[in-house]
Design an enzyme around this catalytic site. Structure first.
Site, PDB file in Angstrom:
ATOM      1  CB  SER A  26      -0.920  -0.012   1.224  1.00 35.60           C
ATOM      2  OG  SER A  26      -1.663   1.182   1.314  1.00 35.60           O
ATOM      3  CG  HIS A 107       5.165   2.831  12.185  1.00 37.47           C
ATOM      4  ND1 HIS A 107       4.815   3.794  13.112  1.00 37.47           N
ATOM      5  CD2 HIS A 107       4.885   1.630  12.778  1.00 37.47           C
ATOM      6  CE1 HIS A 107       4.345   3.215  14.204  1.00 37.47           C
ATOM      7  NE2 HIS A 107       4.382   1.900  14.034  1.00 37.47           N
ATOM      8  CG  ASP A 190       0.808   4.968  13.749  1.00 32.68           C
ATOM      9  OD1 ASP A 190       0.133   5.644  12.957  1.00 32.68           O
ATOM     10  OD2 ASP A 190       1.039   3.755  13.585  1.00 32.68           O
TER      11      ASP A 190
END
Length: 339
Positions: A26, A107, A190
């Protein structure tokens, strides 16, 4: 936080570098295609047996192994799942990293929890789009973008922040706003958002609401519409103008129910559990638990995932969505692969 935009970024910094994108899921496909369309030289690093190899080549991208991509690139952007990243880094990427190179992530999990150790002399930065990769790409193609975060962990050359800003702008973030944060803040917030609200909290709330209505004798179809399907209408209103905008747009009856009954659903006990979840994230115990689960072959993960897929809400939802065939054409995710 001050937002930075295209005018604040020097695209020539990233256009003068070779960027190796490791992974083509993605986020990987969005980063690779957006950077390429912004004039950046890009290569994609994939396993020889990856199903994504043909897709990346079909887009005209250079595709090679992760190890070869790491040797080729000046910037190596790691976009593989968190649980796979430490092994991929150690075995395939680290040997190709040299002093003066840059290692980047979307991330901070592996870096912040010290699952990945980057050699000295290598710049380390983060560019985290605040949207799924399919949305990152779709908005870029429309001439828009999604907000992005940047952070710097190691800056041996003194230009890592400027390079991270240029990368984010090339990926479309400068059109919507780029915010500077830290690896710790991005990683911990997150994980907390995913677990307590966006994924864990929300899916559990939807399922509990569905079950409560069905167990009380109401039809599964009505339960699905009221507790799941209509959620998008509410989220869109919040997304567009905040919680106040949603309350303004719904009926007075709905708003009164929201204001008086909502706190009975999410109670002090719920918040105490949220704080416990946050402490598990901050201490690194969740990261250790997840990596141990991966090392064991993900037995708990697979069992819970399979259990969720068999819940009646999934069957009812699939049937009702079939009544609205146009939804399939507008899906963000066109196909899903096995976890």
């Amino acid at each position: 936080m001050k937002a930075l935009y295209d005018k604040d970024a020097d695209l020539s910094l990233i256009q003068g570098k070779k960027v190796a994108i490791i992974g083509y899921g993605s986020q990987g496909h969005a980063h690779a295609l957006n950077l390429r369309d912004s004039g950046v030289e890009v290569a994609v690093g994939l396993r020889k047996d990856s199903k994504s190899w043909a897709r990346a080549e079909a887009e005209g991208l250079k595709v090679t192994s992760p190890a070869e991509a790491a040797k080729w690139g000046d910037i190596i952007m790691m976009l593989v799942p968190d649980e796979l990243a430490p092994e991929v880094f150690k075995d395939e990427l680290a040997p190709g990293l040299e002093k003066g190179d840059y290692f980047a992530v979307a991330h901070g999990f592996g870096i912040h929890f010290k699952k990945i150790a980057v050699p000295e002399g290598v710049g380390v930065f983060l560019v985290a789009p605040k949207a799924p990769g399919h949305t990152v790409r779709r908005e870029y193609v429309k001439g828009r973008g999604v907000p992005m975060l940047i952070a710097v962990e190691a800056d041996p050359a003194g230009n890592t922040k400027a390079l991270a800003l240029a990368y984010a702008a090339a990926a479309g973030g400068g059109r919507a706003g780029i915010l500077e944060t830290s690896f710790r803040e991005e990683t911990e917030t997150d994980l907390f958002g995913e677990q307590s609200v966006l994924c864990g909290g929300l899916s559990a709330l939807i399922t509990a609401g569905f079950e409560t209505l069905v167990e009380a004798g109401y039809s599964p179809e009505m339960a699905y519409f009221e507790c799941c399907h209509e959620l998008k209408l509410i989220i869109d209103l919040i997304y567009e103008g905040g919680i106040g905008n949603m309350r303004y747009s719904v009926s007075n009856t709905a708003e009164y129910g929201d204001l008086t009954r909502g706190p009975r659903i999410v109670t002090g006990e719920t918040k105490a559990t949220m704080k416990k979840i946050l402490s598990e994230i901050q201490s690194g115990s969740f990261a250790d638990e997840w990596m141990a689960e991966h090392k064991a072959g993900k037995p708990k993960f697979k069992s819970l995932e399979a259990e969720g897929s068999k819940h009646p809400i999934e069957e009812v939802g699939e049937r009702l969505r079939g009544m609205m065939p146009w939804m399939k054409d507008e899906q963000t995710v066109k196909e899903r692969s096995a976890s």
